[in-house]
Design an enzyme around this catalytic site. Structure first.
Site, mmCIF file in Angstrom:
data_model
loop_
_atom_site.group_PDB
_atom_site.id
_atom_site.type_symbol
_atom_site.label_atom_id
_atom_site.label_comp_id
_atom_site.label_asym_id
_atom_site.label_seq_id
_atom_site.Cartn_x
_atom_site.Cartn_y
_atom_site.Cartn_z
ATOM 1 N N LYS A 136 0.810 -1.218 0.000
ATOM 2 C CA LYS A 136 0.000 0.000 0.000
ATOM 3 C C LYS A 136 0.843 1.267 0.000
ATOM 4 C CE LYS A 136 -4.490 -1.400 1.466
ATOM 5 N NZ LYS A 136 -5.611 -1.303 2.370
ATOM 6 N N LYS A 177 -7.302 -11.185 -8.616
ATOM 7 C CA LYS A 177 -8.516 -11.537 -7.875
ATOM 8 C C LYS A 177 -9.622 -10.521 -8.161
ATOM 9 C CE LYS A 177 -8.106 -9.137 -3.516
ATOM 10 N NZ LYS A 177 -8.623 -9.095 -2.181
ATOM 11 N N LYS A 197 -12.938 -4.865 -5.619
ATOM 12 C CA LYS A 197 -13.789 -3.687 -5.795
ATOM 13 C C LYS A 197 -12.963 -2.474 -6.234
ATOM 14 C CE LYS A 197 -13.359 -3.185 -0.908
ATOM 15 N NZ LYS A 197 -13.888 -3.965 0.185
HETATM 16 P P1 ATP Z 1 -9.896 -4.244 -2.369
HETATM 17 O O1 ATP Z 1 -10.336 -4.251 -3.792
HETATM 18 O O2 ATP Z 1 -9.961 -2.896 -1.723
HETATM 19 O O3 ATP Z 1 -8.620 -4.998 -2.149
HETATM 20 P P2 ATP Z 1 -11.604 -6.433 -1.874
HETATM 21 O O4 ATP Z 1 -12.730 -6.293 -2.814
HETATM 22 O O5 ATP Z 1 -10.507 -7.363 -2.241
HETATM 23 O O6 ATP Z 1 -10.995 -5.015 -1.563
HETATM 24 P P3 ATP Z 1 -11.624 -6.783 1.005
HETATM 25 O O7 ATP Z 1 -12.315 -5.710 1.767
HETATM 26 O O8 ATP Z 1 -10.137 -6.801 0.983
HETATM 27 O O9 ATP Z 1 -12.223 -6.813 -0.484
HETATM 28 O O10 ATP Z 1 -12.086 -8.182 1.486
HETATM 29 C C1 ATP Z 1 -13.265 -8.467 2.177
HETATM 30 C C2 ATP Z 1 -13.366 -9.961 2.325
HETATM 31 O O11 ATP Z 1 -13.702 -10.546 1.083
HETATM 32 C C3 ATP Z 1 -12.073 -10.617 2.758
HETATM 33 O O12 ATP Z 1 -12.357 -11.698 3.619
HETATM 34 C C4 ATP Z 1 -11.475 -11.089 1.474
HETATM 35 O O13 ATP Z 1 -10.585 -12.160 1.646
HETATM 36 C C5 ATP Z 1 -12.726 -11.484 0.699
HETATM 37 N N1 ATP Z 1 -12.478 -11.339 -0.732
HETATM 38 C C6 ATP Z 1 -12.304 -10.188 -1.398
HETATM 39 N N2 ATP Z 1 -12.114 -10.407 -2.696
HETATM 40 C C7 ATP Z 1 -12.145 -11.758 -2.857
HETATM 41 C C8 ATP Z 1 -12.006 -12.627 -3.979
HETATM 42 N N3 ATP Z 1 -11.806 -12.152 -5.178
HETATM 43 N N4 ATP Z 1 -12.136 -13.953 -3.776
HETATM 44 C C9 ATP Z 1 -12.369 -14.431 -2.548
HETATM 45 N N5 ATP Z 1 -12.499 -13.684 -1.459
HETATM 46 C C10 ATP Z 1 -12.394 -12.361 -1.599
#
Ligand code: ATP
Ligand code: LTN
Length: 348
Positions: A129, A212, A215
């Site tokens: 980050k 992955k 968002k």
């Molecule tokens: P960012 O895009 O800001 O990294 P994110 O969409 O990856 O955010 P987080 O807030 O980091 O979401 O994660 C919330 C939860 O959802 C966590 O438990 C994370 O492991 C899970 N998660 C997020 N994206 C995925 C994914 N693509 N597959 C499986 N689990 C996910």
């Protein structure tokens, strides 16, 4: 809690004295998508059968990145609504907003005094980050983020913490800090175990299966949002990238298809090999058309429930009120012990 919930129905085995306790959190920082649901919330729902669960919208973590005030409020309630609509039951589990329980930040301060700069500097998420940024302009909150997470977990003496692979390092830090405290001041904390989801629950981006689903990165077409309309869901899945060849199967040489098949299996409950067999002699378009329907119908009841919760906010607000009180009661006990161990004079 209602009286009915207190009394287990007859002919059911009595509830064990204390089931293992679980704590997990998600940041209310944006649009919720299939990755959040399949990777986190769906498992949370299932864990309620075997664990005592605390599920938290970690808004104080979210503000380590600048948020718009109205959006943060909206995202926090949306996130809680997703928990509830997916089947997190506020009578069985404690559902709450992190900032409603000030004990998190108080414990964080105490843990700050026994956590080392070196440990925090080594955190991969911190390095990612802040890559390229100068220390002059890196907020202390980004650096200290894992200590707040440790406080979240340790306050409730959680036995286990379900998280994605990327958060494993933070749970390990939590264990180190807990052990250090217990050793230096006398036992106050349970040392928690991470529960890392298996690979299958890692949902990849629809336009780049090497990344992955997320968002914050990529285009609108890279993810299916939980609240996307049926036509939008169908279109996004139809437009998802595929691999070379025509055969519907998974495997390391077919990352895009593997992802679609994983999503199919997660939502339908059908084993992968059975799905693959079903598409022998058929093409990518057939799989995508069916997957669109599988996702649309799996999300439909959740979407309906979210709309109901939005139309009448009292259910959600009441759940959060009760959740904060129950969380606070547990947190207060831990914090009292911690204060005593450290030598802080109790308030007369
Ligand atoms: P960012 O895009 O800001 O990294 P994110 O969409 O990856 O955010 P987080 O807030 O980091 O979401 O994660 C919330 C939860 O959802 C966590 O438990 C994370 O492991 C899970 N998660 C997020 N994206 C995925 C994914 N693509 N597959 C499986 N689990 C996910
Ligand atoms: N850092 C986590 C969210 C989080 C969390 C927690 C997860 C904050 N506190 C405590 C488990 C337990 C994330 O970004 N996914």
């Amino acid at each position: 809690m209602s009286a009915a919930a207190d009394k287990p129905p007859q002919n059911e085995p009595p509830r064990p004295e204390r089931r293992p306790r679980v704590f997990s959190g998600i940041q209310p920082s944006g649009t919720l998508h299939l990755g959040n649901y399949l990777g986190a919330v769906k498992n949370w729902v299932a864990m309620q059968d075997t664990h005592d669960c605390l599920y938290c919208a970690v808004d104080l973590h979210a503000i380590t990145v600048r948020q718009q005030r109205a959006e943060l409020r909206r995202n926090t309630i949306d996130l809680v609504n997703l928990f509830l609509a997916s089947g997190v039951d506020p009578e069985r589990s404690i559902v709450f907003v992190q900032s409603h329980v000030p004990a998190h930040t108080e414990l964080m301060w105490i843990l700050n005094t026994i956590t080392y700069m070196g440990e925090l500097r080594r955190m991969t998420q911190f390095k990612d980050k802040t890559a390229g940024a100068e220390g002059e302009s890196i907020a202390v909150g980004i650096f200290d983020y894992p200590v707040l997470m440790a406080a979240d977990i340790l306050l409730y003496r959680a036995d286990a913490v379900p998280v994605g692979e990327d958060q494993k390092q933070h749970v390990e830090l939590t264990r180190d800090v807990a052990e250090r405290f217990n050793k230096a001041f006398g036992k106050a904390f349970v040392v928690p175990e991470p529960i890392i989801r298996t690979e299958g629950a890692r949902v990849m981006s629809l336009d780049d299966p090497a990344k992955k689903m997320s968002k914050s990165a990529g285009s609108e077409n890279s993810y299916v949002a939980v609240m996307d309309a049926p036509d939008v869901i169908r279109r996004k899945i139809r437009r998802a990238v595929t691999d070379s060849g025509t055969e519907v199967r998974g495997g390391p040489d077919k990352p895009a298809l593997s992802n679609l098949l994983d999503i199919y299996s997660a939502f339908s409950g059908d084993p992968l090999d059975e799905i693959v067999r079903r598409y022998e002699g058929k093409g990518y378009a057939d799989l995508k058309a069916d997957l669109g329907e599988v996702v649309v119908s799996a999300l439909a009841p959740i979407q309906v429930r979210i709309r109901e919760l939005e139309a009448d906010t009292s259910y959600t607000l009441n759940a959060l009120h009760v959740g904060a009180e129950r969380a606070e009661a547990i947190a207060a006990r831990t914090l009292a012990k911690v204060r005593e161990r450290v030598g802080l004079v109790p308030r007369p």
